[in-house]
Design an enzyme around this catalytic site. Sequence first.
Site, PDB file in Angstrom:
ATOM      1  N   LYS A 102       0.866  -1.185  -0.077  1.00 42.45           N
ATOM      2  CA  LYS A 102       0.000   0.088   0.248  1.00 42.45           C
ATOM      3  C   LYS A 102       0.774   1.200   0.029  1.00 42.45           C
ATOM      4  O   LYS A 102       0.575   2.244  -0.686  1.00 42.45           O
ATOM      5  CB  LYS A 102      -0.902   0.020   1.387  1.00 42.45           C
ATOM      6  CG  LYS A 102      -1.976   0.978   1.159  1.00 42.45           C
ATOM      7  CD  LYS A 102      -2.983   0.807   0.187  1.00 42.45           C
ATOM      8  CE  LYS A 102      -4.270   1.578   0.304  1.00 42.45           C
ATOM      9  NZ  LYS A 102      -5.065   1.292   1.256  1.00 42.45           N
ATOM     10  N   GLU A 144      -6.430   0.267   7.514  1.00 41.34           N
ATOM     11  CA  GLU A 144      -6.359  -0.676   6.560  1.00 41.34           C
ATOM     12  C   GLU A 144      -6.724  -2.101   7.118  1.00 41.34           C
ATOM     13  O   GLU A 144      -5.918  -2.349   8.069  1.00 41.34           O
ATOM     14  CB  GLU A 144      -4.944  -0.763   5.919  1.00 41.34           C
ATOM     15  CG  GLU A 144      -4.985  -1.591   4.455  1.00 41.34           C
ATOM     16  CD  GLU A 144      -5.677  -1.048   3.237  1.00 41.34           C
ATOM     17  OE1 GLU A 144      -5.740  -1.604   2.279  1.00 41.34           O
ATOM     18  OE2 GLU A 144      -5.988   0.278   3.532  1.00 41.34           O
ATOM     19  N   ASP A 145      -7.670  -2.880   6.602  1.00 42.53           N
ATOM     20  CA  ASP A 145      -7.462  -4.223   6.788  1.00 42.53           C
ATOM     21  C   ASP A 145      -7.754  -4.626   8.317  1.00 42.53           C
ATOM     22  O   ASP A 145      -7.372  -5.216   9.055  1.00 42.53           O
ATOM     23  CB  ASP A 145      -6.350  -5.125   6.167  1.00 42.53           C
ATOM     24  CG  ASP A 145      -6.233  -5.221   4.689  1.00 42.53           C
ATOM     25  OD1 ASP A 145      -7.047  -4.794   4.185  1.00 42.53           O
ATOM     26  OD2 ASP A 145      -5.279  -5.575   4.405  1.00 42.53           O
ATOM     27  N   ASP A 170     -10.774   0.683   3.055  1.00 43.67           N
ATOM     28  CA  ASP A 170     -11.523  -0.619   2.828  1.00 43.67           C
ATOM     29  C   ASP A 170     -13.056  -0.209   2.820  1.00 43.67           C
ATOM     30  O   ASP A 170     -13.741  -0.881   1.753  1.00 43.67           O
ATOM     31  CB  ASP A 170     -11.556  -1.658   3.964  1.00 43.67           C
ATOM     32  CG  ASP A 170     -10.014  -2.382   4.079  1.00 43.67           C
ATOM     33  OD1 ASP A 170      -9.334  -2.714   3.002  1.00 43.67           O
ATOM     34  OD2 ASP A 170      -9.451  -2.320   5.148  1.00 43.67           O
ATOM     35  N   ASN A 295     -12.977 -11.362  -4.059  1.00 43.14           N
ATOM     36  CA  ASN A 295     -11.916 -11.774  -4.705  1.00 43.14           C
ATOM     37  C   ASN A 295     -11.195 -12.900  -4.012  1.00 43.14           C
ATOM     38  O   ASN A 295     -11.551 -13.207  -2.595  1.00 43.14           O
ATOM     39  CB  ASN A 295     -10.953 -10.470  -4.459  1.00 43.14           C
ATOM     40  CG  ASN A 295     -10.406 -10.061  -6.096  1.00 43.14           C
ATOM     41  OD1 ASN A 295     -10.442 -10.533  -6.810  1.00 43.14           O
ATOM     42  ND2 ASN A 295     -10.079  -8.447  -5.782  1.00 43.14           N
TER      43      ASN A 295
END
Length: 763
Positions: A102, A144-145, A170, A295
Site C-alpha cells: 500500500k 487498513e484491513d 476498505d 476476490n
Amino acid sequence: MSTEQGSGKREALRQAALTYHELPRPGKLEIRATKPLANGRDLSLAYSPGVAEACLEIKDDATNASRYTGRGNLVAVVSNGTAVLGLGNIGALASKPVMEGKAVLFKKFAGIDCFDIEVNEPDPEKLADIVCALEPTFGAINLEDIKAPDCFVVEKLCRERMNIPVFHDDQHGTAIVVGAAATNALHVAGKDWADIKVVSTGGGAAGIACLNMLLKLGVKRENVWLCDIHGLVYEGRAEDMNPQKAAFAQASDLRTLDDVIDGADLFLGLSGPGVLKPEQVARMGARPIIFALANPTPEIMPEDARAVAPDAIIATGRSDFPNQVNNVLCFPFIFRGALDVGATEINDEMKIACIEGIAALARATTSAEAAAAYQGEQLTFGADYLIPKPFDPRLSATVSTAVARAAMESGVATRPIEDLDAYREKLRSSVVRSALLMRPVFDAARTASRRIVYAEGEDERVLRAAQAILEETTEQPILIGRPEVIEHRCTRAGLKIRPGVDFTVVNPENDPRYRDYWGTYHDLMARKGVTPDLARAIMRTNTTAIGAVMVHRDEADSLICGTFGEYNWHLNYISQVLGNADLSPHGALSLMILEDGPLFLADTHIHSTPTAEQIAKATIGAARHVKRFGLTPRVAICGRSQFGNQETESAARLRDAIAILDSTPRDFAYEGEMNIDTALDPELRERVFPGSRMDGVANVLIFANADAASGVRNILKLRGGGLEVGPILMGMGNRAHIVTPSITSRGLLNMAAIAGTPVAHYG
C-alpha cells in the site's frame, strides 16, 4: 487448462511473488534522505546545532511542521491484520507485505511518502488510542484491513480526536470507486439513482460504506436490500447484527437473496464466490448492473451472467476482466488533495468530488499513456469501460484537484490553494515527466497556428497525438493515410476525432492532388535519376516523400515522420525535397529528461563522423534549441581526450570545432574537449582544468561521433530511466523532424509543439 497445468501456473506465480519480495533486498520500501549529508556543515544543519532552529519554529507555530519537515507529505498505513483481503485474520506481522505494498502505491501514483505500521492490538478502542498518539508524526492516517465492526469504532474515535484526515480505505476507498463505476453504469443503462433497486450481499465494512455512499448519490433507502451470510437484514433480526447493518433493515417477510433479487437493477456483491446464481440474474431488471467484487472468485463469473443476460453491465475486483473496481483509483489522489490543502478531515464533499472526477475521466477520451500501458484492451467508454485504468496519468491532476477544491469549499482546508489551475498543472507535470519542461515550447507554439503533417497517419500513436494536438494547441494536424483505416482505428481507440471533420487527410491511394505531387517531385529529382514512372510510384507509396512535398509546396509548415523505418531512410527524402543552400541537416538533438534534470545530446543520428564544422554547427543549433525550453545552455564538447591530453583524430576534430566557435562571440557557454564525467562534475573539472570558462553542470553534450552520442542516449533511456524528447532535426528550419519507432503518443505531441513553433521564436 488441466488441473496439473493450473497447479503449475499457481506455483510459478507463488515463486515469482516470493522472489519479488525477497530480492535483491527484502521488502518493497526504503528510506532515502532528501538533503545532502556530505560534510561537517551538512551534518551541523541536519542535526545539532542547526536542527534546533526548525524545532523552535514549529514550537512557535505548529503549521510550520509542514514547512520544515516531511509531515505534510507523510501518511501512515495502520493495520492490526484482522481482515486482510482474501486472507482474513492473519495477524499484524503477516499483514506487513500488504501494508508495504500500500505504501508503494502511495508513492508510485501520488508521490506521497508512507510508513506502514502494523500493530498487535485487537481491541478497537486501544488501537484507536495508539493511532491518535501518532498525530504529531503524520499528515494523514490510512486505516487498513481492520475487521468489521471494529473498523467503524476505530475510525469514529480517531476522526473525533484527531485534527488530520483519517480514512479507512476498505470502507471509503471501495465506496468511492463503486460510486464512480455505478455512476457510469447508470449512464450506460439509461437509469436514474432514485429509481433503481439495489440488492447487496456482504455486511462488512466495504459493503456498508458502499451502500451509504449510494444513498448519498441518490438511491432511496427503501430500495436497498442488504443480505449477508444469514440472509436478508430485516427489522427484528437478532443474529449477527450491529448498528451499521441495522440501518438497512427492511420491514419484510422475505428472508433470502433469492427472495429479493427479482427486478433488481444493481447487484452489489462484497461477499464470496458463487453467491449469485445465473437463474437469479435472469430475474433481475432490464440491462442489469452486476458488481461482483469478491476476490479472487467473484459472486458470479462474468461469462455466466452474460449467458442469461447478454446486455448485463459487469464489474469485478479482478484485473483480468473489464471494469476492475480497484481502490488505487481513489486513495492516492484523495490523500494527495487532502494533504496539499492541509485538510483536517476527508468529508463527504471530498469523497463525492473524487467520485465525480473518476467517473468523468472514463467518459473522456482515454489518455495515450493509459492506452500504452494497456495495449490490446478496448478503452472506449461503455459497458466494458466504466472507470479509468490505474495507470491513467490524468487521475492525479483531475481527482486530486477536485478533492482539494471540495476541501476548500467545505471549509476543512487549513492551507487553501490560490491557483487551482496552476496546482493541476503541477500535478500533471509530476506524472507526465515532460510536461513542465515542455511548457515554454507549448506556450510559444500557441502563438501561431501551424500545419503539421504526419507521414504515418494510420499509426494509433499518431491518432492519439492528433487528438491531443487539437485539445492542447492551436496547430492543425494533417494525416497521410487511408481515410477508412484512420476512421476505423479512431473508433477502435475510443477517440472523438474523425478524418475530414477534425483534421485533413491525404490519401496516397486516391487524392486529387496526386498529379501535382508527383509532378513536383519529378521536377525536383529529374536530374537525379528519377523518372516520371518512379515519381508516380513514390507519391503512391512513400508517405515521408509525400509529406516533404506538401511542406515544399507550402501546403504544410512542418513534417513529422519516423514512427517506423530507419532514420536515414526518412532523412534521405527530406534532404532531397527540402534541402537547399540554406537548409541542410546539421545534427539530431535528443533531450533526455532524467531524475536530476534535463540533458541534451548531439549528434545522435545524422553524421557518423562529423567534421569540425559540423560539430560547431551542431553546437550552435543545440544551444539555440536549449533556450526554447527556458534553459541556459552549458555545452560540453565531449570525447576521449581531455583538454589536449591526447593526439587522436577525434580530439583534433573537437579542437578545430572549438576554434570555429571561438572565432565569433557566442551567447552561450561552452568548453572542451573533455570527458563526460568532467562535463557533469564541476568539482572534477576544476581539479583537472582550473579556471574553466564554463561553470556548473553541463546540460548539453556534443560528441565526436554519432556512435558515442547514440550509445549514451540509449543507455540513459533503458538503464538511466531517461525520457526522450526528440530527436530534434537541426538545420532544416523546423520544416521536418524524424522521430524513432520507440516514440510514444506523448512524444509525438511534444514534437508537434516543437514543430509548431515558428523559427522566429527560436531566439
